[in-house]
Design an enzyme around this catalytic site. Structure first.
Site, PDB file in Angstrom:
ATOM      1  N   GLU A  24     -52.329  80.968  12.992  1.00 49.88           N
ATOM      2  CA  GLU A  24     -50.964  81.266  12.521  1.00 49.88           C
ATOM      3  C   GLU A  24     -50.882  82.666  11.905  1.00 49.88           C
ATOM      4  OE1 GLU A  24     -49.395  80.329   8.802  1.00 49.88           O
ATOM      5  OE2 GLU A  24     -51.010  78.956   8.245  1.00 49.88           O
ATOM      6  N   LYS A 157     -52.489  71.943  -0.553  1.00 53.23           N
ATOM      7  CA  LYS A 157     -52.720  72.442  -1.904  1.00 53.23           C
ATOM      8  C   LYS A 157     -52.168  71.500  -2.921  1.00 53.23           C
ATOM      9  CE  LYS A 157     -52.529  77.076  -0.834  1.00 53.23           C
ATOM     10  NZ  LYS A 157     -52.023  76.644   0.468  1.00 53.23           N
TER      11      LYS A 157
HETATM   12  N1  PSU Z   1     -50.583  77.204   2.762  1.00 49.29           N
HETATM   13  C1  PSU Z   1     -51.497  78.201   2.581  1.00 49.29           C
HETATM   14  N2  PSU Z   1     -51.246  79.436   3.051  1.00 49.29           N
HETATM   15  C2  PSU Z   1     -50.108  79.703   3.729  1.00 49.29           C
HETATM   16  C3  PSU Z   1     -49.165  78.642   3.936  1.00 49.29           C
HETATM   17  C4  PSU Z   1     -49.430  77.418   3.437  1.00 49.29           C
HETATM   18  O1  PSU Z   1     -52.526  77.984   2.000  1.00 49.29           O
HETATM   19  O2  PSU Z   1     -49.919  80.844   4.133  1.00 49.29           O
HETATM   20  C5  PSU Z   1     -47.970  78.908   4.789  1.00 49.29           C
HETATM   21  C6  PSU Z   1     -48.197  78.264   6.166  1.00 49.29           C
HETATM   22  O3  PSU Z   1     -47.713  79.150   7.153  1.00 49.29           O
HETATM   23  C7  PSU Z   1     -47.338  77.020   6.105  1.00 49.29           C
HETATM   24  C8  PSU Z   1     -46.186  77.526   5.262  1.00 49.29           C
HETATM   25  O4  PSU Z   1     -46.929  76.555   7.359  1.00 49.29           O
HETATM   26  O5  PSU Z   1     -46.811  78.313   4.249  1.00 49.29           O
HETATM   27  C9  PSU Z   1     -45.361  76.427   4.658  1.00 49.29           C
HETATM   28  O6  PSU Z   1     -44.241  76.990   4.057  1.00 49.29           O
HETATM   29  P1  PSU Z   1     -43.019  76.059   3.617  1.00 49.29           P
HETATM   30  O7  PSU Z   1     -43.606  75.221   2.501  1.00 49.29           O
HETATM   31  O8  PSU Z   1     -41.950  76.976   3.152  1.00 49.29           O
HETATM   32  O9  PSU Z   1     -42.680  75.240   4.825  1.00 49.29           O
END
Ligand code: PSU
Ligand code: MN
Length: 303
Positions: A24, A157
């Protein structure tokens, strides 16, 4: 899809049915600090190549959804202020002709359109704490529920509500497999408080589960939970302290919407003096290694 751009390396690998691992790009643009992000992204791509598969970093470049970035494209994602593009944003960045970094959801979505079956990331998005009031749940889960891809992550997390995230994955029929663990991992830590129903020991078992899903015509994804190596995990006490601070700060500043995850990530990196960042990089490397093995095991099963 007509306008899906594949790098020559990825196109050749897919045509030859060789193993490919999707990566990603939101982690590059929004998840890691500048300066560190480009080197890390390149290192993960090379790691996949050295282990015998082809890396496919996914992003939207000037409106074109792209699977497998050229070196200069990767540089732009790392150094320019690109949008964070989840699935609902894909048609917008495409229609407007701008660039976007893809989340777990949109990377899975585009990788699947390209015919890629395995994907490595750091942590999944999930249900945020307090979601019963503010409804903040990442699109990662509903999209994985309808996308046949295997995502290797170090769990979610502890800035999220891990229990609620696991419940949502159960409801939406996303399979969760612990890789050499019986407890769901909590990203920077090897273990959360939540046990897992399924544990596998070998990448070939994961490939067998993927094949069985296909046989059943199930369209959902598989989450492989791969704990950070024991010698790399964060000190749990430091982790708990810093987490509380970051959550309070987000609340105080009234952070909302898709800014919540990047805000919490950078607040934790700052408060930990970079310690959380080292753990973050180590766990992605560990996930990339496993995803490559799964992609190879999957390719070996194909006629
Ligand atoms: N968790 C991480 N690093 C990240 C993300 C999540 O440790 O960079 C990013 C990923 O791309 C994940 C996104 O899909 O955050 C989720 O964001 P949201 O909670 O806004 O959907
Ligand atoms: Mn959100």
């Amino acid at each position: 899809m007509k306008n899906l751009a594949l790098s020559p390396e990825v196109r050749d690998a897919l045509e030859a049915k060789k193993p490919v691992v999707a990566l990603e790009s939101t982690i590059i643009s929004h998840g890691l600090p500048r300066g560190q992000n480009l080197d890390s992204a390149r290192a993960w791509e090379n790691q996949v190549r050295e282990a015998g598969a082809t890396p496919a970093t996914v992003a939207v470049i000037d409106g074109v959804p792209t699977v497998g970035l050229e070196s200069h494209q990767l540089e732009r994602i790392a150094n320019e202020d690109v949008a964070k593009a989840s699935v609902r944003d894909l048609p917008v960045v495409m229609g407007l002709g701008v660039s976007g970094a893809t989340t777990v959801a949109s990377t899975a979505y585009l990788a699947n359109l390209a015919g890629i079956r395995v994907f490595a990331t750091g942590g999944l998005g999930g249900v945020h704490r307090g979601a019963s009031e503010d409804f903040d749940e990442s699109a990662d889960i509903p999209i994985l529920a309808q996308t046949p891809i295997t995502v290797v992550s170090a769990g979610v997390k502890s800035i999220l509500d891990i229990g609620a995230t696991l419940e949502r994955m159960e409801t939406s029929s996303v399979a969760v497999l612990g890789y050499r663990t019986s407890v769901f991992p909590a990203f920077w830590l090897r273990e959360s408080a939540y046990p897992l129903e399924w544990r596998v020991e070998e990448p070939s078992e994961i490939a067998a589960v993927m094949a069985a899903r296909d046989e059943l015509s199930q369209r959902g994804g598989i989450v492989v939970a791969n704990p950070v190596p024991a010698d790399a995990q964060w000190d749990p006490r430091r982790h708990d302290q810093i987490l509380v601070q970051a959550l309070e700060e987000a609340d105080r500043q009234g952070i909302r919407g898709n800014e919540v995850t990047p805000f919490l990530l950078s607040a934790v990196v700052e408060a930990s003096g970079g310690e959380s960042l080292r753990v973050n990089l180590d766990l992605v490397t560990n996930n990339v290694a496993l995803a490559t093995q799964i992609a190879i095991a999957w390719a070996q099963r194909q006629p």
